[in-house]
Scaffold this active site. Structure first.
Site, PDB file in Angstrom:
ATOM      1  N   GLU A 152      27.558 103.184 119.463  1.00 56.29           N
ATOM      2  CA  GLU A 152      28.700 103.883 120.078  1.00 56.29           C
ATOM      3  C   GLU A 152      28.380 105.367 120.007  1.00 56.29           C
ATOM      4  OE1 GLU A 152      31.163 102.466 121.536  1.00 56.29           O
ATOM      5  OE2 GLU A 152      30.870 100.421 120.836  1.00 56.29           O
ATOM      6  N   THR A 193      20.973 110.861 117.780  1.00 51.40           N
ATOM      7  CA  THR A 193      20.761 110.030 116.583  1.00 51.40           C
ATOM      8  C   THR A 193      20.626 108.573 116.996  1.00 51.40           C
ATOM      9  OG1 THR A 193      22.266 111.553 115.469  1.00 51.40           O
ATOM     10  CG2 THR A 193      21.569 109.637 114.215  1.00 51.40           C
ATOM     11  N   ASN A 196      34.296 112.155 112.424  1.00 53.12           N
ATOM     12  CA  ASN A 196      35.506 112.602 113.134  1.00 53.12           C
ATOM     13  C   ASN A 196      36.747 111.777 112.805  1.00 53.12           C
ATOM     14  OD1 ASN A 196      34.262 110.517 114.592  1.00 53.12           O
ATOM     15  ND2 ASN A 196      35.273 111.122 116.467  1.00 53.12           N
ATOM     16  N   CYS A 227      35.750 111.067 120.264  1.00 53.31           N
ATOM     17  CA  CYS A 227      34.775 110.783 121.323  1.00 53.31           C
ATOM     18  C   CYS A 227      35.466 110.485 122.647  1.00 53.31           C
ATOM     19  CB  CYS A 227      33.888 109.617 120.912  1.00 53.31           C
ATOM     20  SG  CYS A 227      34.853 108.180 120.405  1.00 53.31           S
ATOM     21  N   THR A 252      24.431 110.837 120.533  1.00 50.24           N
ATOM     22  CA  THR A 252      23.465 110.123 121.380  1.00 50.24           C
ATOM     23  C   THR A 252      22.028 110.320 120.879  1.00 50.24           C
ATOM     24  OG1 THR A 252      24.925 110.115 123.280  1.00 50.24           O
ATOM     25  CG2 THR A 252      22.564 110.032 123.770  1.00 50.24           C
ATOM     26  N   GLY A 279      27.938 107.549 116.467  1.00 50.99           N
ATOM     27  CA  GLY A 279      27.543 108.935 116.228  1.00 50.99           C
ATOM     28  C   GLY A 279      26.993 109.537 117.506  1.00 50.99           C
TER      29      GLY A 279
HETATM   30  P1  NDP Z   1      25.592 112.045 114.041  1.00 47.12           P
HETATM   31  O1  NDP Z   1      24.811 111.267 115.036  1.00 47.12           O
HETATM   32  O2  NDP Z   1      25.067 113.342 113.595  1.00 47.12           O
HETATM   33  O3  NDP Z   1      25.837 111.202 112.724  1.00 47.12           O
HETATM   34  C1  NDP Z   1      26.431 109.918 112.713  1.00 47.12           C
HETATM   35  C2  NDP Z   1      25.998 109.189 111.439  1.00 47.12           C
HETATM   36  O4  NDP Z   1      24.592 108.942 111.495  1.00 47.12           O
HETATM   37  C3  NDP Z   1      26.226 110.005 110.172  1.00 47.12           C
HETATM   38  O5  NDP Z   1      26.560 109.133 109.111  1.00 47.12           O
HETATM   39  C4  NDP Z   1      24.871 110.638 109.973  1.00 47.12           C
HETATM   40  O6  NDP Z   1      24.640 111.059 108.653  1.00 47.12           O
HETATM   41  C5  NDP Z   1      23.952 109.496 110.364  1.00 47.12           C
HETATM   42  N1  NDP Z   1      22.591 109.898 110.712  1.00 47.12           N
HETATM   43  C6  NDP Z   1      22.122 111.130 111.044  1.00 47.12           C
HETATM   44  N2  NDP Z   1      20.787 111.077 111.272  1.00 47.12           N
HETATM   45  C7  NDP Z   1      20.411 109.788 111.097  1.00 47.12           C
HETATM   46  C8  NDP Z   1      19.157 109.085 111.210  1.00 47.12           C
HETATM   47  N3  NDP Z   1      18.033 109.694 111.540  1.00 47.12           N
HETATM   48  N4  NDP Z   1      19.140 107.759 110.986  1.00 47.12           N
HETATM   49  C9  NDP Z   1      20.283 107.097 110.678  1.00 47.12           C
HETATM   50  N5  NDP Z   1      21.491 107.711 110.531  1.00 47.12           N
HETATM   51  C10 NDP Z   1      21.560 109.033 110.747  1.00 47.12           C
HETATM   52  O7  NDP Z   1      27.068 112.176 114.665  1.00 47.12           O
HETATM   53  P2  NDP Z   1      28.269 112.998 114.043  1.00 47.12           P
HETATM   54  O8  NDP Z   1      28.571 112.513 112.667  1.00 47.12           O
HETATM   55  O9  NDP Z   1      28.034 114.440 114.306  1.00 47.12           O
HETATM   56  O10 NDP Z   1      29.468 112.464 114.967  1.00 47.12           O
HETATM   57  C11 NDP Z   1      29.811 113.023 116.177  1.00 47.12           C
HETATM   58  C12 NDP Z   1      29.245 112.192 117.309  1.00 47.12           C
HETATM   59  O11 NDP Z   1      29.758 110.861 117.226  1.00 47.12           O
HETATM   60  C13 NDP Z   1      29.670 112.688 118.658  1.00 47.12           C
HETATM   61  O12 NDP Z   1      28.564 112.668 119.523  1.00 47.12           O
HETATM   62  C14 NDP Z   1      30.694 111.672 119.112  1.00 47.12           C
HETATM   63  O13 NDP Z   1      30.832 111.558 120.507  1.00 47.12           O
HETATM   64  C15 NDP Z   1      30.176 110.436 118.515  1.00 47.12           C
HETATM   65  N6  NDP Z   1      31.229 109.449 118.408  1.00 47.12           N
HETATM   66  C16 NDP Z   1      31.185 108.363 119.232  1.00 47.12           C
HETATM   67  C17 NDP Z   1      32.209 107.441 119.216  1.00 47.12           C
HETATM   68  C18 NDP Z   1      32.166 106.229 120.073  1.00 47.12           C
HETATM   69  O14 NDP Z   1      32.886 105.295 119.775  1.00 47.12           O
HETATM   70  N7  NDP Z   1      31.365 106.175 121.116  1.00 47.12           N
HETATM   71  C19 NDP Z   1      33.364 107.610 118.323  1.00 47.12           C
HETATM   72  C20 NDP Z   1      33.292 108.782 117.503  1.00 47.12           C
HETATM   73  C21 NDP Z   1      32.256 109.668 117.545  1.00 47.12           C
HETATM   74  P3  NDP Z   1      24.939 112.619 108.257  1.00 47.12           P
HETATM   75  O15 NDP Z   1      26.399 112.799 108.401  1.00 47.12           O
HETATM   76  O16 NDP Z   1      24.465 112.704 106.872  1.00 47.12           O
HETATM   77  O17 NDP Z   1      24.140 113.442 109.216  1.00 47.12           O
END
Ligand code: NDP
Length: 480
Positions: free
Chosen positions: A248, A230, A150, A282, A228, A226
Site C-alpha cells: 500500500e 520503499t 501517519n 494517503c 512508493t 509506506g
Molecule cells: P516509508 O516508506 O518511509 O516507511 C514505511 C515503513 O517502512 C516504516 O516502518 C519504515 O521504517 C520502513 N522502511 C523504511 N525503509 C525500509 C526498507 N528499506 N525496508 C523495509 N522497511 C523499510 O513511509 P513513511 O513512514 O514516510 O509513510 C508515508 C508514506 O506512506 C506515504 O508515501 C503515504 O502515501 C504512504 N501511505 C500509504 C497508505 C496506503 O494505504 N496506500 C496509507 C498510509 C500511508 P522507518 O520509519 O524506520 O523509516
C-alpha cells in the site's frame, strides 16, 4: 526517560545491540522517549519465536483464536484514552482526532478480523458425477508486517489483525518515528494472553529492521504500507524469493468538483479531505479540480475557511491541525511550497511554519496551504507532498479533468462531487484509482477492498481480501 522495548517471544526485551534512538514529541520538538535500535539479530530472535509458535497457533480452532483477539479488543477499548493521548504525543495529531479515528478504528480492525474468521467460507466446485473439488485456505507461516507513521496503530492493526486471525504468526515493525502505540499494544497483548511467539514487534529503523524482515528467508509474506520508493526496494528484495507481497503505497489524489454539487456539503468535506491529520493521510485529496463556473466562488469560500483553521496544541480540542510528524518532514513540505512558487504557483493562504509560544515553540506546525496557478503536470502536482498543502485548478470539460486526474504515476483514491448520477458513474468508471468516493470522503466500510493501482500499490487490504492474502488456497479434487 522511558525506554521502549521489543516484544519477542511473549516478553518485553531490550534490543540485542543495547542501543536506542531518540523519539521526538512533534508538538514541542523535544526528545521524550527512547526506541530500541534493533537489527537483524532481533529480527532473527523474533522469527525463531514466531516459527516455533506457528504450529500450535495455526491449529487452534477459529473460535479460540477469535476469543483471544477479542480479549485484546476489550483492552484496547479499555485504554482508549491512554492510547489516543500516546498516539497524539508521538505523531503530533490532535488528541480529539486520535480518539475519534485512530484508536477506535484500530479496535474495529481487530474486532472485524477476530469475528470475520467465524464467518469465512471456502468454495467447492462440482464436476457432476465425476468428481468434486473443494478449496482449503491455509495459513502460511510467519508474516512480516511493516507500517508507516501517519496513522500508526490504525494501519499497524490493519495488517497484524488479519495475519493473526487467519492463523499466521507475525514479526512486525511499526514506523520508528511513531512506535509508542505499538509498544503499548505489546503490553496489552501480554495481558490478553496472546501465546508467546505468536506476535512479535521489533522496533527500529527501516533500513535495518525493515530490510532484515524483508530479506529473511523464513518470512514468506510481506505486508507493507509506506512510500512508493520503499515499496520498490522491498519488491526488489522479495521478488527473487517469491514472497507474497501486499504493498500500500503513496498517492496524489484528485478531488473533482462539478458545478452542480451540493456546495456547502462539498466545502465542509473538502476542508477535511485536504487537511485532516495535517494532510498526512494517503487518501487526502491534494489536487482540487473545480469546474470553471464555480471556481471563483469555491476559491473565495475555501481560502477564507482554510485561513480560519486553528493550528495549535494537539491537546486543545479547538485545534483543527496539530503538528506534522517530524522536523525533516516539515522541511520537506516547506520545500514543496518553494518549488510550487518556482513553478509559477501563487500561495493563496498558508505556505509557512506557524510560530508557537512557550513549550510549543520548537514544535513542527505548518499553516494549511492553498496554491493556485499551476499546471497539472508540474512537479508540485505530480509528486506526493503528504502534508497540509493542496493545489486548486479550474477545468471546463469531463475529458479534460479526467486527463488531469489520471496524469500522475499514482492511483490510490479519488473524490467526485456532483448531483448528476449518470456523470458520477461515468467519471468513476474512467478514473484510474483503486477507490472512488462520490459526494463523500473517507467513508469506510471495513468489508470493502482497499488499495491503489499504478504506483500506489499491489494487492488490496481490508475485508476478506486481507484474509485471502494471509492464506494460501489449496484445491483438493476427489474422484467420485
Ligand atoms: P516509508 O516508506 O518511509 O516507511 C514505511 C515503513 O517502512 C516504516 O516502518 C519504515 O521504517 C520502513 N522502511 C523504511 N525503509 C525500509 C526498507 N528499506 N525496508 C523495509 N522497511 C523499510 O513511509 P513513511 O513512514 O514516510 O509513510 C508515508 C508514506 O506512506 C506515504 O508515501 C503515504 O502515501 C504512504 N501511505 C500509504 C497508505 C496506503 O494505504 N496506500 C496509507 C498510509 C500511508 P522507518 O520509519 O524506520 O523509516
Amino acid at each position: 526517560m522511558q525506554k521502549l522495548q521489543n516484544y519477542i517471544n511473549g516478553e518485553l526485551v531490550a534490543p540485542a545491540s543495547g542501543n536506542y534512538i531518540d523519539n521526538y514529541h512533534p508538538a514541542t520538538g523535544k526528545v521524550y522517549s527512547l526506541i530500541p535500535d534493533s537489527d537483524a539479530k532481533d529480527v532473527e530472535l523474533a522469527t525463531d519465536a514466531a516459527k516455533k509458535a506457528f504450529p500450535e497457533w495455526s491449529k487452534k480452532s477459529i473460535q479460540e483464536r477469535s476469543a483471544i483477539l477479542l480479549k485484546l479488543v476489550d483492552l484496547i477499548e479499555r485504554d482508549m484514552d491512554k492510547l489516543a493521548e500516546a498516539e497524539s504525543k508521538d505523531n503530533g495529531k490532535p488528541i480529539w482526532l486520535a480518539k475519534a479515528v485512530d484508536i477506535p478504528r484500530a479496535a474495529a480492525n481487530f474486532r472485524f478480523y477476530a469475528t470475520g474468521i467465524l464467518h469465512e467460507h471456502t468454495e467447492a466446485h462440482s464436476m457432476g458425477e465425476e468428481a468434486i473439488n473443494y478449496t482449503l485456505r491455509e495459513p502460511i507461516g510467519v508474516a512480516g508486517c511493516i507500517s508507516p507513521w501517519n496513522l500508526p496503530l490504525y494501519l499497524f492493526s490493519w495488517k497484524v489483525a488479519p495475519a493473526l486471525a487467519s492463523g499466521n504468526c507475525v514479526v512486525a515493525k511499526p514506523s520508528e518515528i511513531t512506535p509508542m502505540s505499538a509498544y503499548l499494544l505489546s503490553e496489552l497483548c501480554i495481558e490478553a494472553g496472546i501465546p508467546a511467539g505468536v506476535f512479535n514487534i521489533v522496533h527500529g529503523l527501516g533500513p535495518k529492521v525493515g530490510s532484515a524482515i524483508t530479506e529473511h528467508p523464513d518470512i514468506p509474506m510481506i505486508s507493507f504500507t509506506g512510500g512508493t520508493q520503499t515499496g520498490a526496494t522491498i519488491a526488489r528484495t522479495a521478488a527473487p524469493m517469491f514472497k507474497k507481497l501486499s504493498l500500500e503505497l503513496g498517492g496524489k489524489n484528485p478531488n473533482i468538483i462539478f458545478a452542480d454539487c451540493d456546495f456547502d456539503e462539498m466545502l465542509k468535506v473538502t476542508l477535511r479531505s485536504s487537511f485532516a491529520n495535517q494532510g498526512q493521510i494517503c487518501l487526502c485529496g491534494s489536487r482540487i479540480f473545480v469546474e470553471r463556473p464555480i471556481y471563483e466562488k469555491f476559491k473565495t469560500a475555501f481560502v477564507e475557511r482554510v485561513s480560519q483553521m486553528k493550528v495549535g496544541d494537539p491537546s486543545d480540542d479547538k485545534s483543527k491541525l496539530g503538528a506534522v510528524v517530524s522536523k525533516p518532514h516539515m522541511e520537506k513540505v516547506l520545500s514543496y511550497v518553494e518549488l510550487a512558487k518556482e513553478e509559477g504557483g501563487t500561495v493563496l493562504t498558508g505556505g509557512h511554519r506557524v510560530e508557537m509560544e512557550g513549550e510549543l515553540k520548537d514544535g513542527y506546525y505548518l499553516a494549511p496551504t492553498v496554491i493556485e496557478g499551476l499546471n497539472y503536470n508540474c512537479r508540485t502536482n505530480q509528486e506526493e507532498i503528504f502534508g497540509p498543502v493542496v493545489t486548486i485548478m479550474p477545468f471546463d470539460t469531463e475529458e479534460e479533468v479526467l486527463m488531469y486526474a489520471n496524469s500522475t504515476k499514482y492511483g490510490l483514491a479519488s473524490t467526485i462531487w456532483t448531483s448528476n448520477l449518470k456523470r458520477a458513474h461515468r467519471v468513476a468508471a474512467k478514473l484510474h484509482t483503486g477507490i472512488v468516493w462520490i459526494n463523500c470522503w473517507l467513508l469506510r466500510d471495513l468489508r470493502t477492498p482497499f488499495g491503489g493501482v499504478k504506483q500506489s500499490g499491489v494487492g488490496r487490504e481490508g475485508g476478506f481480501e486481507a484474509l485471502q492474502f494471509f492464506t494460501e488456497p489449496k484445491n483438493v479434487c476427489i474422484k467420485l
